[in-house]
Design an enzyme around this catalytic site. Structure first.
Site, PDB file in Angstrom:
ATOM      1  N   ILE A   1      13.573  58.151  20.312  1.00 51.35           N
ATOM      2  CA  ILE A   1      14.597  58.167  19.767  1.00 51.35           C
ATOM      3  C   ILE A   1      13.915  58.634  18.105  1.00 51.35           C
ATOM      4  CG2 ILE A   1      14.770  55.722  20.973  1.00 51.35           C
ATOM      5  CD1 ILE A   1      13.075  54.598  18.427  1.00 51.35           C
TER       6      ILE A   1
ATOM      7  N   TYR B   1       0.043  43.488  22.147  1.00 50.61           N
ATOM      8  CA  TYR B   1       0.380  44.478  23.375  1.00 50.61           C
ATOM      9  C   TYR B   1      -0.855  44.061  24.098  1.00 50.61           C
ATOM     10  CZ  TYR B   1      -1.861  48.247  24.272  1.00 50.61           C
ATOM     11  OH  TYR B   1      -2.416  50.054  24.649  1.00 50.61           O
TER      12      TYR B   1
HETATM   13  C1  VAH Z   1      -4.522  50.860  20.603  1.00 53.59           C
HETATM   14  N1  VAH Z   1      -5.415  53.047  20.852  1.00 53.59           N
HETATM   15  O1  VAH Z   1      -5.956  51.198  20.252  1.00 53.59           O
HETATM   16  C2  VAH Z   1      -4.194  51.789  21.271  1.00 53.59           C
HETATM   17  C3  VAH Z   1      -5.181  52.105  22.637  1.00 53.59           C
HETATM   18  C4  VAH Z   1      -7.328  51.610  24.012  1.00 53.59           C
HETATM   19  C5  VAH Z   1      -6.973  51.556  23.130  1.00 53.59           C
HETATM   20  O2  VAH Z   1      -4.617  51.262  23.908  1.00 53.59           O
HETATM   21  O3  VAH Z   1      -4.315  49.994  20.802  1.00 53.59           O
END
Ligand code: VAH
Length: 319
Positions: free
Chosen positions: A33, A139
């Protein structure tokens, strides 16, 4: 023909470059984007695509006869904790758009997962492919949801969903995206710049890590594997596992003057303490021949060379 969305993050450009070398420049479309830098734009086809705009994605897939979708749009661990609502929208609603699109157009789909898909109640040393997953970040929750949704649609409708749980990825020319492992990239720039790194994790915080070249090669080899080889749809991949003090000691073999102070950031320290310390990737090695090339010494040597080249090209002083 493959379409990458979220292509301007830490991983998209390099993977697109490798796929273009194998399949031809015109057969790999990078999208995001944001406006791409000139060198990325001149590298091959680049288009605007917003993972939240289903109609925009569908038009791209149909007009370009896309067969593979590589879904790299996501808010990572630390930045997601600072924007939970946005992270949920991008990481979950965005994922569902991509899943629907893949089903509707019989696309093959690669979606990355992460060491962040595990939590404090998961086995940590090592974490196997199949175990309890109760992550403590939006996440991680969104990535477990992605794994479960992809596997459900694979079993119910035969969707060719493929997912690799990436360790922290170490890259020289692209920036990490606001995660918890980002210190392991910054320390190389600091070693060759100021000579001092302030680390936001404690010195003994062990995390699985991987050189970006290994990450790209694993992804391509996995995408190319024949479906009959795959006993799973989601695999851990591993290469190395190090602590800040271990990577600092390895760097000091080349840059003796590097100093590191430790100032733990509670948010990212808590995230790191909830993640695996090592990955068990024996299924990936057995099913589709995964084998990393970069150990810690090789990673440090290569990263210092590349970061030094980048600094020289930018006219920065040699440390
Ligand atoms: C993070 N670099 O730190 C990313 C990744 C495995 C770590 O998902 O969130």
């Amino acid at each position: 023909l493959s379409l990458f969305e979220g292509g301007l993050g830490q991983l998209g450009v390099g993977l697109a470059q490798m796929l273009r070398e194998q399949y031809g420049k015109e057969n790999v479309i990078l999208s995001d984007i944001k406006r791409p830098p000139a060198d990325v734009f001149n590298m091959g086809p680049f288009v605007y695509a917003d993972v939240l705009d289903y109609k925009n994605l569908r038009e791209l897939v149909v007009n370009n006869r896309i067969t593979w979708l590589v879904h790299y749009s996501a808010l990572l661990s630390a930045v997601g904790e600072a924007n939970v609502t946005l992270a949920r929208t991008i990481n979950i609603t965005g994922l569902h758009n991509v899943l629907d699109l893949a089903l509707e157009n019989c696309l093959r789909l690669f979606v990355p997962s992460t060491i962040g898909a595990f939590g404090p109640s998961s086995p940590r040393d090592p974490a196997p492919d199949l175990c309890i997953q109760r992550p403590r970040t939006i996440y991680g929750v969104s990535k477990v949801h992605g794994e479960l949704m992809g596997e459900y649609l694979h079993h119910k409708y035969g969707l060719d969903f493929r997912c690799l749980r990436y360790p922290g990825v170490i890259s020289a020319t692209t920036k990490p995206g606001g995660g918890t492992t980002d210190y392991a990239v910054q320390i190389f720039h600091d070693a060759l710049g100021s000579g001092h790194h302030e680390c936001y994790l404690r010195p003994q915080t062990r995390l699985p890590m991987m050189h970006i070249s290994d990450c790209h090669r694993a992804t391509i080899e996995f995408m190319q594997a024949d479906e009959c080889q795959l006993s799973l749809r989601t695999y851990n991949i591993a290469a190395i596992s190090f602590t800040p003090e271990e990577v600092a000691a390895e760097i000091r073999k080349h840059v003796p003057q590097l100093t590191v102070t430790y100032k733990p950031d509670p948010v990212r320290q808590n995230i790191a303490d909830s993640w695996p310390m090592r990955f068990d990737d024996s299924n990936a090695r057995r099913d589709w021949g995964w084998k990393p090339a970069y150990g810690l010494p090789e990673l440090v040597t290569d990263m210092l060379d590349r970061v030094q080249n980048k600094r020289t090209n930018a006219g920065l002083p040699v440390s």
